[in-house]
Design a protein around this motif. Structure first.
Motif, PDB file in Angstrom:
ATOM      1  N   PHE A 229     -20.346 -11.834  18.195  1.00  0.00           N
ATOM      2  CA  PHE A 229     -19.513 -12.408  16.689  1.00  0.00           C
ATOM      3  C   PHE A 229     -17.900 -12.168  16.965  1.00  0.00           C
ATOM      4  O   PHE A 229     -16.646 -12.506  16.091  1.00  0.00           O
ATOM      5  CB  PHE A 229     -20.178 -12.661  15.742  1.00  0.00           C
ATOM      6  CG  PHE A 229     -20.886 -13.552  16.772  1.00  0.00           C
ATOM      7  CD1 PHE A 229     -21.114 -14.825  17.089  1.00  0.00           C
ATOM      8  CD2 PHE A 229     -22.787 -12.491  17.200  1.00  0.00           C
ATOM      9  CE1 PHE A 229     -22.672 -15.557  17.636  1.00  0.00           C
ATOM     10  CE2 PHE A 229     -23.898 -13.954  17.079  1.00  0.00           C
ATOM     11  CZ  PHE A 229     -23.737 -15.289  17.548  1.00  0.00           C
ATOM     12  N   SER A 230     -17.723 -10.862  16.398  1.00  0.00           N
ATOM     13  CA  SER A 230     -16.800  -9.792  16.005  1.00  0.00           C
ATOM     14  C   SER A 230     -15.699  -9.408  17.265  1.00  0.00           C
ATOM     15  O   SER A 230     -14.572  -9.786  16.949  1.00  0.00           O
ATOM     16  CB  SER A 230     -16.743  -8.932  15.372  1.00  0.00           C
ATOM     17  OG  SER A 230     -17.665  -8.262  15.764  1.00  0.00           O
ATOM     18  N   ARG A 231     -16.036  -8.593  18.316  1.00  0.00           N
ATOM     19  CA  ARG A 231     -15.153  -8.088  19.273  1.00  0.00           C
ATOM     20  C   ARG A 231     -14.672  -7.513  18.912  1.00  0.00           C
ATOM     21  O   ARG A 231     -13.604  -7.533  19.317  1.00  0.00           O
ATOM     22  CB  ARG A 231     -15.736  -8.985  19.820  1.00  0.00           C
ATOM     23  CG  ARG A 231     -15.958  -9.751  20.714  1.00  0.00           C
ATOM     24  CD  ARG A 231     -15.332 -10.814  22.010  1.00  0.00           C
ATOM     25  NE  ARG A 231     -16.607 -11.177  22.764  1.00  0.00           N
ATOM     26  CZ  ARG A 231     -16.844 -12.291  23.267  1.00  0.00           C
ATOM     27  NH1 ARG A 231     -15.398 -13.109  23.314  1.00  0.00           N
ATOM     28  NH2 ARG A 231     -17.270 -13.479  23.820  1.00  0.00           N
TER      29      ARG A 231
ATOM     30  N   TRP B 104     -19.745  -2.822  15.139  1.00  0.00           N
ATOM     31  CA  TRP B 104     -18.726  -3.752  14.553  1.00  0.00           C
ATOM     32  C   TRP B 104     -17.822  -4.405  16.733  1.00  0.00           C
ATOM     33  O   TRP B 104     -17.675  -4.951  17.294  1.00  0.00           O
ATOM     34  CB  TRP B 104     -17.575  -3.138  14.021  1.00  0.00           C
ATOM     35  CG  TRP B 104     -16.078  -3.739  14.279  1.00  0.00           C
ATOM     36  CD1 TRP B 104     -16.216  -4.966  13.452  1.00  0.00           C
ATOM     37  CD2 TRP B 104     -15.195  -3.621  14.071  1.00  0.00           C
ATOM     38  NE1 TRP B 104     -15.124  -5.258  12.867  1.00  0.00           N
ATOM     39  CE2 TRP B 104     -14.035  -3.928  13.843  1.00  0.00           C
ATOM     40  CE3 TRP B 104     -14.313  -1.859  14.642  1.00  0.00           C
ATOM     41  CZ2 TRP B 104     -12.965  -4.219  12.809  1.00  0.00           C
ATOM     42  CZ3 TRP B 104     -13.118  -1.903  14.507  1.00  0.00           C
ATOM     43  CH2 TRP B 104     -12.287  -3.236  14.114  1.00  0.00           C
ATOM     44  N   THR B 105     -17.828  -3.239  17.532  1.00  0.00           N
ATOM     45  CA  THR B 105     -16.949  -3.267  18.580  1.00  0.00           C
ATOM     46  C   THR B 105     -18.273  -3.857  19.689  1.00  0.00           C
ATOM     47  O   THR B 105     -16.868  -4.474  20.745  1.00  0.00           O
ATOM     48  CB  THR B 105     -16.763  -1.669  19.320  1.00  0.00           C
ATOM     49  OG1 THR B 105     -17.913  -1.048  19.932  1.00  0.00           O
ATOM     50  CG2 THR B 105     -15.577  -0.932  18.205  1.00  0.00           C
TER      51      THR B 105
ATOM     52  N   SER C 154     -24.744  -4.018  12.267  1.00  0.00           N
ATOM     53  CA  SER C 154     -24.230  -4.637  13.602  1.00  0.00           C
ATOM     54  C   SER C 154     -23.183  -3.148  13.918  1.00  0.00           C
ATOM     55  O   SER C 154     -22.410  -2.299  13.640  1.00  0.00           O
ATOM     56  CB  SER C 154     -22.697  -5.281  12.921  1.00  0.00           C
ATOM     57  OG  SER C 154     -22.328  -5.715  11.893  1.00  0.00           O
TER      58      SER C 154
ATOM     59  N   ASP D  88     -20.449  -6.380  18.648  1.00  0.00           N
ATOM     60  CA  ASP D  88     -21.009  -7.567  18.993  1.00  0.00           C
ATOM     61  C   ASP D  88     -21.109  -8.808  19.362  1.00  0.00           C
ATOM     62  O   ASP D  88     -18.733  -9.136  19.306  1.00  0.00           O
ATOM     63  CB  ASP D  88     -20.658  -6.927  16.729  1.00  0.00           C
ATOM     64  CG  ASP D  88     -21.347  -9.104  16.112  1.00  0.00           C
ATOM     65  OD1 ASP D  88     -21.293  -9.559  16.872  1.00  0.00           O
ATOM     66  OD2 ASP D  88     -21.854  -9.052  15.033  1.00  0.00           O
TER      67      ASP D  88
ATOM     68  N   SER E 292     -13.108  -7.673  16.131  1.00  0.00           N
ATOM     69  CA  SER E 292     -12.349  -7.957  15.145  1.00  0.00           C
ATOM     70  C   SER E 292     -12.038  -7.490  13.771  1.00  0.00           C
ATOM     71  O   SER E 292     -12.494  -6.801  13.766  1.00  0.00           O
ATOM     72  CB  SER E 292     -11.866 -10.090  15.364  1.00  0.00           C
ATOM     73  OG  SER E 292     -12.923 -10.179  15.145  1.00  0.00           O
ATOM     74  N   HIS E 293     -11.106  -7.831  13.033  1.00  0.00           N
ATOM     75  CA  HIS E 293     -10.994  -8.005  11.447  1.00  0.00           C
ATOM     76  C   HIS E 293      -9.904  -9.035  10.811  1.00  0.00           C
ATOM     77  O   HIS E 293      -9.996 -10.189  11.568  1.00  0.00           O
ATOM     78  CB  HIS E 293      -9.697  -6.726  11.517  1.00  0.00           C
ATOM     79  CG  HIS E 293      -8.115  -6.899  11.570  1.00  0.00           C
ATOM     80  ND1 HIS E 293      -7.417  -7.910  11.498  1.00  0.00           N
ATOM     81  CD2 HIS E 293      -7.470  -7.056  12.752  1.00  0.00           C
ATOM     82  CE1 HIS E 293      -6.145  -7.711  11.753  1.00  0.00           C
ATOM     83  NE2 HIS E 293      -6.313  -7.690  12.282  1.00  0.00           N
ATOM     84  N   SER E 294     -10.416  -9.787   9.638  1.00  0.00           N
ATOM     85  CA  SER E 294     -10.211 -10.789   9.058  1.00  0.00           C
ATOM     86  C   SER E 294      -8.959 -10.539   9.032  1.00  0.00           C
ATOM     87  O   SER E 294      -7.549  -9.732   8.981  1.00  0.00           O
ATOM     88  CB  SER E 294     -11.054 -10.743   7.468  1.00  0.00           C
ATOM     89  OG  SER E 294     -10.176  -9.272   6.650  1.00  0.00           O
TER      90      SER E 294
END
Length: 110
Positions: free
Chosen positions: A59-61, A54-55, A52, A57, A63-65
């Protein structure tokens, strides 16, 4: 260079011990044989990879956990456990030492 009485005694004692040790050996020294290298492990190439971005996506946009209220480091360890021996997760979310960092993501895949 000056010698003190103590330095002289230590040096003399060391020299005497070398003479005693060399007197205990007989014949020429035989080098220890180098062990033969073990066969390399052959890892098969994966049949498929899911990647995927990351930037971008949705669903994540980018982000981090993070540790939510009530969560524990054990939850991150649980994410790292393989599922049915075939599905493995890695990334900063599985790192208990460096969560939310690039180093955490990198070390989780090692």
């Amino acid at each position: 260079m000056s010698f003190s009485r103590r330095n002289f005694l230590v040096g003399a004692g060391t020299g005497l011990s070398l003479l005693v040790l060399t007197a205990c050996t007989d014949g020429k020294p035989v080098p220890t044989p180098t062990p033969s290298p073990s066969p390399t492990l052959v890892v098969p190439r994966p049949s498929a990879i899911q990647r995927s971005k990351w930037t971008t996506d949705p669903f994540s946009r980018g982000s981090h956990s993070f540790m939510a209220v009530g969560s524990t480091p054990q939850h991150r360890n649980d994410l790292r456990e393989p599922i049915i021996g075939r599905l493995f997760f890695a990334g900063e979310a599985t790192s208990t030492d460096l969560p939310g960092t690039v180093l955490g993501a990198q070390s989780s895949g090692a």
